[in-house]
Design a protein around this motif. Structure first.
Motif, mmCIF file in Angstrom:
data_model
loop_
_atom_site.group_PDB
_atom_site.id
_atom_site.type_symbol
_atom_site.label_atom_id
_atom_site.label_comp_id
_atom_site.label_asym_id
_atom_site.label_seq_id
_atom_site.Cartn_x
_atom_site.Cartn_y
_atom_site.Cartn_z
ATOM 1 N N LYS A 1 0.813 -1.216 0.000
ATOM 2 C CA LYS A 1 0.000 0.000 0.000
ATOM 3 C C LYS A 1 0.844 1.263 0.000
ATOM 4 O O LYS A 1 0.391 2.309 -0.446
ATOM 5 C CB LYS A 1 -0.903 0.009 1.239
ATOM 6 C CG LYS A 1 -1.837 -1.193 1.341
ATOM 7 C CD LYS A 1 -2.614 -1.146 2.649
ATOM 8 C CE LYS A 1 -3.510 -2.379 2.802
ATOM 9 N NZ LYS A 1 -4.231 -2.367 4.105
ATOM 10 N N ARG A 2 2.075 1.181 0.540
ATOM 11 C CA ARG A 2 2.925 2.365 0.681
ATOM 12 C C ARG A 2 4.235 2.164 -0.079
ATOM 13 O O ARG A 2 4.706 1.035 -0.263
ATOM 14 C CB ARG A 2 3.236 2.635 2.151
ATOM 15 C CG ARG A 2 1.997 2.815 3.021
ATOM 16 C CD ARG A 2 1.228 4.068 2.677
ATOM 17 N NE ARG A 2 0.109 4.279 3.576
ATOM 18 C CZ ARG A 2 0.158 5.039 4.664
ATOM 19 N NH1 ARG A 2 1.289 5.630 4.996
ATOM 20 N NH2 ARG A 2 -0.906 5.192 5.418
ATOM 21 N N SER A 3 4.834 3.277 -0.490
ATOM 22 C CA SER A 3 6.097 3.202 -1.230
ATOM 23 C C SER A 3 7.294 3.017 -0.315
ATOM 24 O O SER A 3 8.344 2.526 -0.733
ATOM 25 C CB SER A 3 6.285 4.477 -2.058
ATOM 26 O OG SER A 3 6.280 5.623 -1.211
ATOM 27 N N ARG B 1 1.993 12.882 8.668
ATOM 28 C CA ARG B 1 0.699 12.533 8.069
ATOM 29 C C ARG B 1 0.223 13.567 7.064
ATOM 30 O O ARG B 1 -0.351 13.227 6.031
ATOM 31 C CB ARG B 1 -0.347 12.359 9.168
ATOM 32 C CG ARG B 1 -0.162 11.098 9.978
ATOM 33 C CD ARG B 1 -1.299 10.885 10.955
ATOM 34 N NE ARG B 1 -1.359 11.950 11.953
ATOM 35 C CZ ARG B 1 -2.236 11.987 12.942
ATOM 36 N NH1 ARG B 1 -3.147 11.035 13.051
ATOM 37 N NH2 ARG B 1 -2.230 12.974 13.829
ATOM 38 N N GLU C 1 3.574 16.869 2.525
ATOM 39 C CA GLU C 1 3.604 16.407 1.137
ATOM 40 C C GLU C 1 4.731 15.393 0.936
ATOM 41 O O GLU C 1 5.831 15.566 1.448
ATOM 42 C CB GLU C 1 3.809 17.604 0.207
ATOM 43 C CG GLU C 1 3.679 17.257 -1.267
ATOM 44 C CD GLU C 1 3.859 18.470 -2.155
ATOM 45 O OE1 GLU C 1 3.721 18.325 -3.382
ATOM 46 O OE2 GLU C 1 4.141 19.563 -1.619
ATOM 47 N N HIS C 2 4.418 14.343 0.203
ATOM 48 C CA HIS C 2 5.311 13.217 -0.103
ATOM 49 C C HIS C 2 5.462 12.258 1.076
ATOM 50 O O HIS C 2 5.534 11.045 0.877
ATOM 51 C CB HIS C 2 6.692 13.683 -0.566
ATOM 52 C CG HIS C 2 6.668 14.580 -1.766
ATOM 53 N ND1 HIS C 2 6.096 14.186 -2.959
ATOM 54 C CD2 HIS C 2 7.116 15.846 -1.946
ATOM 55 C CE1 HIS C 2 6.214 15.163 -3.837
ATOM 56 N NE2 HIS C 2 6.822 16.197 -3.247
ATOM 57 N N ASP D 1 3.293 11.617 3.263
ATOM 58 C CA ASP D 1 2.045 10.917 3.560
ATOM 59 C C ASP D 1 1.994 9.536 2.916
ATOM 60 O O ASP D 1 1.099 8.738 3.204
ATOM 61 C CB ASP D 1 0.848 11.750 3.110
ATOM 62 C CG ASP D 1 0.949 12.160 1.642
ATOM 63 O OD1 ASP D 1 1.975 11.843 1.008
ATOM 64 O OD2 ASP D 1 0.001 12.796 1.139
ATOM 65 N N THR D 2 2.960 9.228 2.043
ATOM 66 C CA THR D 2 3.035 7.885 1.451
ATOM 67 C C THR D 2 3.962 6.963 2.232
ATOM 68 O O THR D 2 4.184 5.814 1.839
ATOM 69 C CB THR D 2 3.546 7.973 0.000
ATOM 70 O OG1 THR D 2 4.877 8.510 -0.001
ATOM 71 C CG2 THR D 2 2.638 8.854 -0.840
ATOM 72 N N VAL D 3 4.513 7.476 3.345
ATOM 73 C CA VAL D 3 5.446 6.696 4.173
ATOM 74 C C VAL D 3 4.673 6.072 5.325
ATOM 75 O O VAL D 3 3.872 6.739 5.988
ATOM 76 C CB VAL D 3 6.589 7.583 4.703
ATOM 77 C CG1 VAL D 3 7.533 6.769 5.577
ATOM 78 C CG2 VAL D 3 7.347 8.219 3.549
ATOM 79 N N LYS E 1 11.634 -0.492 0.821
ATOM 80 C CA LYS E 1 11.042 0.144 -0.359
ATOM 81 C C LYS E 1 10.341 -0.918 -1.191
ATOM 82 O O LYS E 1 10.822 -2.054 -1.317
ATOM 83 C CB LYS E 1 12.114 0.834 -1.190
ATOM 84 C CG LYS E 1 12.731 2.049 -0.507
ATOM 85 C CD LYS E 1 13.279 3.029 -1.534
ATOM 86 C CE LYS E 1 12.156 3.668 -2.318
ATOM 87 N NZ LYS E 1 12.644 4.586 -3.353
ATOM 88 N N SER E 2 9.233 -0.534 -1.780
ATOM 89 C CA SER E 2 8.433 -1.494 -2.538
ATOM 90 C C SER E 2 9.135 -1.973 -3.795
ATOM 91 O O SER E 2 8.871 -3.068 -4.278
ATOM 92 C CB SER E 2 7.083 -0.866 -2.910
ATOM 93 O OG SER E 2 7.280 0.346 -3.633
ATOM 94 N N LEU F 1 12.861 8.263 -0.544
ATOM 95 C CA LEU F 1 11.714 8.273 -1.446
ATOM 96 C C LEU F 1 12.148 8.388 -2.903
ATOM 97 O O LEU F 1 11.451 7.932 -3.802
ATOM 98 C CB LEU F 1 10.771 9.429 -1.091
ATOM 99 C CG LEU F 1 9.865 9.201 0.126
ATOM 100 C CD1 LEU F 1 9.129 10.474 0.482
ATOM 101 C CD2 LEU F 1 8.883 8.073 -0.141
#
Length: 807
Positions: free
Chosen positions: A279-281, A310, A313-314, A316-318, A349-350, A375
């Motif tokens: 679900k997350r990068s 949370r 920006e950026h 929020d994918t962590v 990392k995905s 990231l």
């Protein structure tokens, strides 16, 4: 009537013999009245006599027929009897056959019963054998210290040759048999990991009889286990006594330290990490042991960073997560999770298989910056000149590879990618594919791509935008060489040594070229000349060495491992990396020699270091410039820099390695002075001593404690060192014992009785006098300290410091 009988027989029985029926029919015809005269024969009427005759004939005929009939009936009766006999015989045979069949069946049944009984017996025996084969679980007890587990396994009448103990990283298996050949097996998974190579076991004996085993297990992680077995319920019935609560050697630990938790922090298992990655990068994981309390402060910042990410920006994918490393012990072992002050975090990392390992951060902002770094792609694909310019100027260091083939088919790209992983956060990596050259990206470059002979080999350039330069990687294109090149060039060409930069040197493990300048006068001509030489060397060895400048006032303590004197700057040395275990190499030209420096000499020195042909330098004390050994009869003071020359000059050497902080230090000095004076006329032996607190000591001396009061060694010619072991701790007797030791080792090469008499007399006089002086000195110092304490107490009392106390 006869017809009626026949009809009845036919209806009821259906068994009338046809011959009998025909006979009865003929008899019936014969008994009918005579038919009227006439017919084809033209019968003639007869008279009365003729009628009688006919009657007579008819009677005879009838009698004859009856006779025939009787004979026929007899025959038929005989035939019936024969048939009956045959039927009886058949029946008899059938009965006999049935009897034989029954007997045979009975025999077969008996055989089957015997076979079944035999099989049942065999099964019973097998069950018995199987029962005998079943092993019993022995009773055991256990205890622990922070370093070890101790298990006592009870097997009365143990047979020594039957014991088989197998110790794995997290499992113990014990197989043995007793004197009755009953077998025992104890096999279970341990709660934590052990070191099998450092673990051991032995038999326990009572009154000459083996009663069990004693197993000692060395823990991999030093801490208190909450239980012995991973599955406690599997062994609790055999646990004779659980000593874990009664072991006085173990300090109490906080059993359940709270794992990092809070908003945006999930508690996960090993499988939960993979689900988060779907679900997350990026997943930032804090694996922690519930008994480890060293990471409370850093974990607080970890939770703070998760909460503050949370709405950023950026970020929020962590995903931020914590894991109980004790419950996921195999996963924790795979990623080397430990309990220490670094408080490592794992970044998954995905798009990458292996996680990144970063130390825990003291501030939440540092962790957020670390997330931003990870990231980004590990290697950015560059398709045009605009992307190239953005990547080149986005960071202090950019490393770009130009590949001839596509990303998926280029065999060199995986090595480049691995180097990028190792340097993530220290440099940005980019890759240009399909044979584009630096010229197509606006870079002036006149190199020949094919000059190396490898047609598909990529071109790797390192860009330093602030320094407005780029460097081509020309070495062998291996992961080790490329990583080293990238690490070195990710740092400035020549920079000051600071605590912040030191942390980078430790992380990158790069070789350092260190230049110490005068801390009081950096504008000194020698310092300026040394800096100019260092800049030239930095350009010459760009990509191979990291050049840094230091201050002798602030950083003078770093000169000790090099064996250099901070009082004579400028000073130069090389270190394989920034660590206490690193090898160091000192350039012995100091001070005013830098006013006319030999660049070629320093260049050769650096090149020899890179070639691995230099001899390592070590910490060394400094002797006064005016010091000179008086000769035999005196003890030579030795430091590391003069140690080898002193050893080479003497045929035989008596050496004392001592600590200047030992008790009664002055008295110990007199002991060796007496031995040297006693051997004054013996020119083949030298007596020397070296301070271990300020000098490197060779490993061959095997000194485990450099703080020992004194260690005496003797070398006879080229032979190895022999250690002197005194029989008494009384200092007055040590000189005589040393002389006896030397006389024995030198095989009576000097006159012993005369020297012994002299040294005993002198030892009693000098050492007793010195002891008395030292005792008086110690008493004087104690009295002075006590007087100062009393004066301080009286001063506090006058100031009213004790007024509030009920004294």
């Amino acid at each position: 009537m006869i017809k009626k009988m026949m009809t009845t027989l036919k209806k009821e029985k259906g068994l009338v013999d046809m011959n009998e029926v025909m006979g009865l029919r003929q008899a019936a015809e014969a008994l009918k009245p005579d038919a009227p005269a006439g017919g084809d024969g033209g019968a003639v009427k007869k008279g009365k006599g003729g009628q009688l005759s006919d009657v007579r004939e008819a009677s005879e005929e009838m009698e004859r027929k009856r006779q025939l009939r009787r004979e026929e009936l007899k025959k038929e009766e005989a035939k019936r009897k024969e048939i009956a006999r045959k039927d009886k015989e058949k029946k008899k045979r059938r009965l006999e056959a049935e009897k034989l069949r029954k007997e045979k069946k009975k025999v077969e049944e008996e055989e089957r019963r015997k076979v079944a009984a035999k099989l049942a017996e065999e099964k019973r025996r097998q069950r018995e054998v199987e029962r005998l084969r079943q092993v019993a679980t022995p009773l055991f007890s256990w205890g622990q210290s922070k370093e070890q587990i101790r298990m006592s396994i009870s097997i009365p009448g143990l047979q020594k040759d039957s014991v088989n103990v197998t110790l794995d990283a997290d499992r113990i298996t014990v197989y043995a048999a007793d004197w009755q050949k009953r077998r025992y097996l104890l096999d279970f998974e341990l709660r934590g990991f052990i070191e099998p190579s450092n673990s051991s076991w032995s038999e326990e004996e009572t009154a000459g009889r083996l009663e069990g085993l004693l197993v000692t297990l060395r823990k991999s992680l030093v801490h208190r286990w909450d239980r012995l077995a991973q599955n406690h319920s599997a062994v609790k019935n055999f646990l004779r006594k659980d000593w874990v609560q009664d072991d006085g050697e173990v300090e109490e630990e906080q059993e359940e330290v709270e794992l990092p938790s809070g908003p945006n922090v999930k508690k996960v298992s090993s499988s939960g990490v993979q689900r988060l990655l779907e679900k997350r990068s990026l997943v930032v994981l804090a694996p922690r042991f519930p008994w480890c309390d060293k990471c409370k402060e850093k974990d607080r910042e970890f939770v703070k960073a998760a909460k503050g990410s949370r709405d950023v920006e950026h970020l929020d994918t962590v995903a931020f997560a914590s894991m109980d490393a004790r419950e996921e012990k195999h996963w924790a072992r795979k990623y080397n999770v430990t309990c220490d002050d670094t408080c490592e975090l794992l970044l998954f990392k995905s798009d990458e298989e292996e996680p990144y390992v970063v130390p825990g951060k003291r501030f939440s902002e540092e962790l957020q910056v670390e997330c931003y770094k990870h990231l980004l792609p590990v290697v950015s694909t560059i398709n045009d000149r605009a992307q190239f310019e953005r990547l080149k100027g986005a960071f202090d260091t950019a490393i770009i590879g130009f590949f001839r083939q596509e990303k998926s088919s280029d065999a060199w790209f995986p090595r480049f990618q691995q180097a990028a992983r190792a340097l993530r956060g220290h440099a940005l990596f980019g890759a240009v594919f399909r044979g584009h050259t630096p010229s197509t990206m606006g870079i002036e470059w006149e190199g020949d791509w094919d000059s190396s002979g490898h047609e598909t080999r990529p071109l790797v350039l390192l860009f330093k935008p602030k320094e407005e330069r780029h460097v081509e990687f020309t070495g062998e294109l291996t992961l080790e060489k490329l990583s080293h090149f990238s690490k070195v060039l990710s740092l400035p060409l020549l920079s000051p040594y600071t605590p912040e930069s030191r942390q980078k040197y430790i992380e990158l493990k790069v070789p350092l070229a260190m230049l110490w300048l005068d801390g009081e006068d950096e504008a000194h001509p020698a310092s300026r000349a040394a800096r100019e030489v260092a800049e030239r060397l930095a350009h010459r060895f760009s990509g191979q060495l990291v050049f840094v400048t230091l201050n002798t006032t602030r950083d003078g303590f770093l000169l000790r491992p090099f064996g250099l004197d901070p009082r004579a700057p400028p000073l130069f040395g090389l270190a394989s990396e920034e660590s206490t275990e690193a090898q160091r190499f000192a350039w012995r030209q100091t001070g005013d020699h830098w006013l006319q420096p030999s660049f070629e000499g320093l260049e050769s020195f650096c090149q020899a270091f890179l070639n691995g042909s230099l001899e390592a330098s070590h910490e060394s004390g400094v002797l006064p410039e005016s010091y000179k050994w008086p000769g035999p009869g005196s003890v030579e003071e030795v430091v590391w820099t003069t140690f080898r020359s002193s050893v080479r000059e003497s045929e035989h050497l008596l050496l004392e390695l001592y600590s200047p902080y030992r008790p009664q230090h002055r008295t110990h000095l007199v002991v060796l002075d007496l031995v040297a004076e006693a051997l004054a006329k013996l020119t083949t032996i030298k007596v020397a001593r070296m301070d271990t607190a300020n000098n490197y000591v060779l490993p061959e001396f095997a000194l485990k404690d450099k703080e020992k009061s004194s260690s005496i060694f003797f070398r006879l010619g080229p032979q190895r060192w022999r250690r002197f072991a005194p029989k008494t701790a009384r200092l007055e007797e040590l000189p005589a014992q040393m002389l006896k030791f030397l006389h024995r080792e030198m095989k009576g090469n000097f006159d012993l009785p005369e020297r012994l008499a002299w040294v005993k007399e002198e030892a009693w006089k000098r050492i007793r006098r010195l002891k008395a002086l030292e005792k008086d000195y110690e008493k004087k110092m104690q009295d002075e300290w006590m007087q100062k304490e009393i004066e301080e107490f009286e001063r506090y009392k006058r100031l009213g410091k004790f007024d509030s106390l009920n004294l």
